[in-house]
Scaffold this active site. Sequence first.
Site, PDB file in Angstrom:
ATOM      1  N   ILE A   1     -23.521   0.456  12.114  1.00 27.27           N
ATOM      2  CA  ILE A   1     -22.735   0.335  13.365  1.00 27.27           C
ATOM      3  C   ILE A   1     -21.849   1.508  13.599  1.00 27.27           C
ATOM      4  O   ILE A   1     -21.675   2.247  12.740  1.00 27.27           O
ATOM      5  CB  ILE A   1     -21.634  -0.969  13.036  1.00 27.27           C
ATOM      6  CG1 ILE A   1     -21.100  -1.370  14.246  1.00 27.27           C
ATOM      7  CG2 ILE A   1     -20.784  -0.494  11.988  1.00 27.27           C
ATOM      8  CD1 ILE A   1     -20.453  -2.908  13.895  1.00 27.27           C
TER       9      ILE A   1
ATOM     10  N   GLY B   1     -24.830  -3.900   4.137  1.00 23.55           N
ATOM     11  CA  GLY B   1     -26.368  -3.973   3.652  1.00 23.55           C
ATOM     12  C   GLY B   1     -26.794  -2.405   3.390  1.00 23.55           C
ATOM     13  O   GLY B   1     -27.711  -1.981   3.251  1.00 23.55           O
TER      14      GLY B   1
ATOM     15  N   GLU C   1     -30.476  -4.748   9.978  1.00 18.71           N
ATOM     16  CA  GLU C   1     -29.517  -6.198   9.785  1.00 18.71           C
ATOM     17  C   GLU C   1     -28.761  -6.534  10.993  1.00 18.71           C
ATOM     18  O   GLU C   1     -28.299  -7.322  11.350  1.00 18.71           O
ATOM     19  CB  GLU C   1     -28.595  -5.787   8.496  1.00 18.71           C
ATOM     20  CG  GLU C   1     -27.531  -4.722   8.754  1.00 18.71           C
ATOM     21  CD  GLU C   1     -26.937  -4.290   7.604  1.00 18.71           C
ATOM     22  OE1 GLU C   1     -27.590  -4.119   6.523  1.00 18.71           O
ATOM     23  OE2 GLU C   1     -25.677  -4.390   7.416  1.00 18.71           O
TER      24      GLU C   1
END
Length: 444
Positions: free
Chosen positions: A215, A335, A237
């Site tokens: 992100i 993750g 993910e």
Amino acid sequence: MEKYDYSDKLITVDDALKMVKSGDEIATGLAIGVAKGFMSQLHTIADKVTDVRVNASLCIEPYEFLVNPRYSKSFMTETWFLTPPLRKARDLGACSYMPCHLQYCAKKRVVYRTPDIFIGTASMPDRNGFVTLSLSNSHEIELLNASKIKILEINPNYPAMYGDHLLHVRDVDYLIEQDYHPPVYPDSQPNEKDMIIGKLIADKINDGDCIQLGIGGIPDAVAASLYGKKDLGVHTELFTTGMMKLAKAGVITNAKKNLNNHRAVTAFVMGTEELYEYVTDNPSIMVCASSYTNNPDIIRQNDNMVSINTSLEVDVTGQCCSESIGSKQFSGTGGQTDTAAGAQLSKNGKSFIALYSTAMVKNPKTGEKEEISKIVSQLKPGAIVSLTRNDLDYLVTEYGIVRVKGLSVADRVEKIISIAHPKFRQKLWDEAYEYGIIWHRPEL
Ligand code: COA
């Protein structure tokens, strides 16, 4: 076409709130999967309950029970990924971090305790009574199945999606009709440093590679640098707006994937309204439990896997602190380790940690903002190592890209300092020497 009759399952938010008892654990979905109708009213029962645990991660919205000190005694939130509202709750003493890798966020938790109530979000029941958990399944289906009371907020604005989160309304106890929209996570505008880093990483990505992007600005800049590549795949993910744009442009086709060919696999989707529209009923995107998406043994099954994540502070030997500032929890491991390990197990796989060389932070003594190096000789006291140096592959800043996999500490120190901001390099050498990490140092 006749509508499936689910009226016997319907309750209101107030009915659901009445089911909460002191000492209960309530679990909800991740980020866009938080059951907003219920969570925005949870504070209204604060004077009727004590010690209610709320299992909630990546909350985007500042729910009263989280951010208002009046409710801190009634609710303790437990999370594996903090965001601004959860950091506020942390500062109020009403939020504690659950250390875990994303692949285990449900599995390890249920060893300790199972939720009394799971309340999540879902698409509307179709004509046969099937719903999907829509935009997120990082832990949702596993916690729902383990919980004593299962409630879903069904919502026409939550798209029906493909994946492993299909349920029949018979599988849950109650349904609440809602019509709020999933929170929008705006598309970031990569800055100049992001674009340099994005280009350095994109140069290492080949046609047909399978990508995972984290992100933020740097991963978005990597996405923006990938136009011109062919047949990229996605096993990730988080499915982002940047990925959607690449798919629409025909760059992401998933056509070369060994596993889930022609389909992108993700644990959750978060981004713009256009993204939510794009994923609706789209068979090329599968939302799967993170115990699948983030299992390195699954990730490795795609050749040429590339993972790209970011970090807050990295030491000269390659220890990455990506989730805390000193000992204060900032976000979560997520993750990062799962994807780095999976990518490096994959045939021709690569894993990148990218960060700016410096950050502007407040000096605690003067209160003034000052520029510090994010590459350091020693991590701050109490810093949490999210990715160990044993697992670091490529490290990238706006000053370059180095591969440290297989290198000795002495060689790592040299490579890593070479991509620190030039004004901090001599200091890093001097400190690395002083602390006994290396035995020779150059004069720059
Ligand atoms: N020392 C002190 N403060 C620092 C710092 C450092 N070395 N580096 C950054 N900061 C501060 C920044 O100044 C900023 O402060 P502000 O909020 O007051 O502006 C804050 O920390 C956040 O830094 P930023 O670089 O903007 O973070 P980000 O939003 O880009 O997120 C991570 C970066 C590393 C926190 C985030 O990617 C993360 O949590 N990663 C771990 C999980 C992961 O990788 N999961 C897999 C992919 S989803």
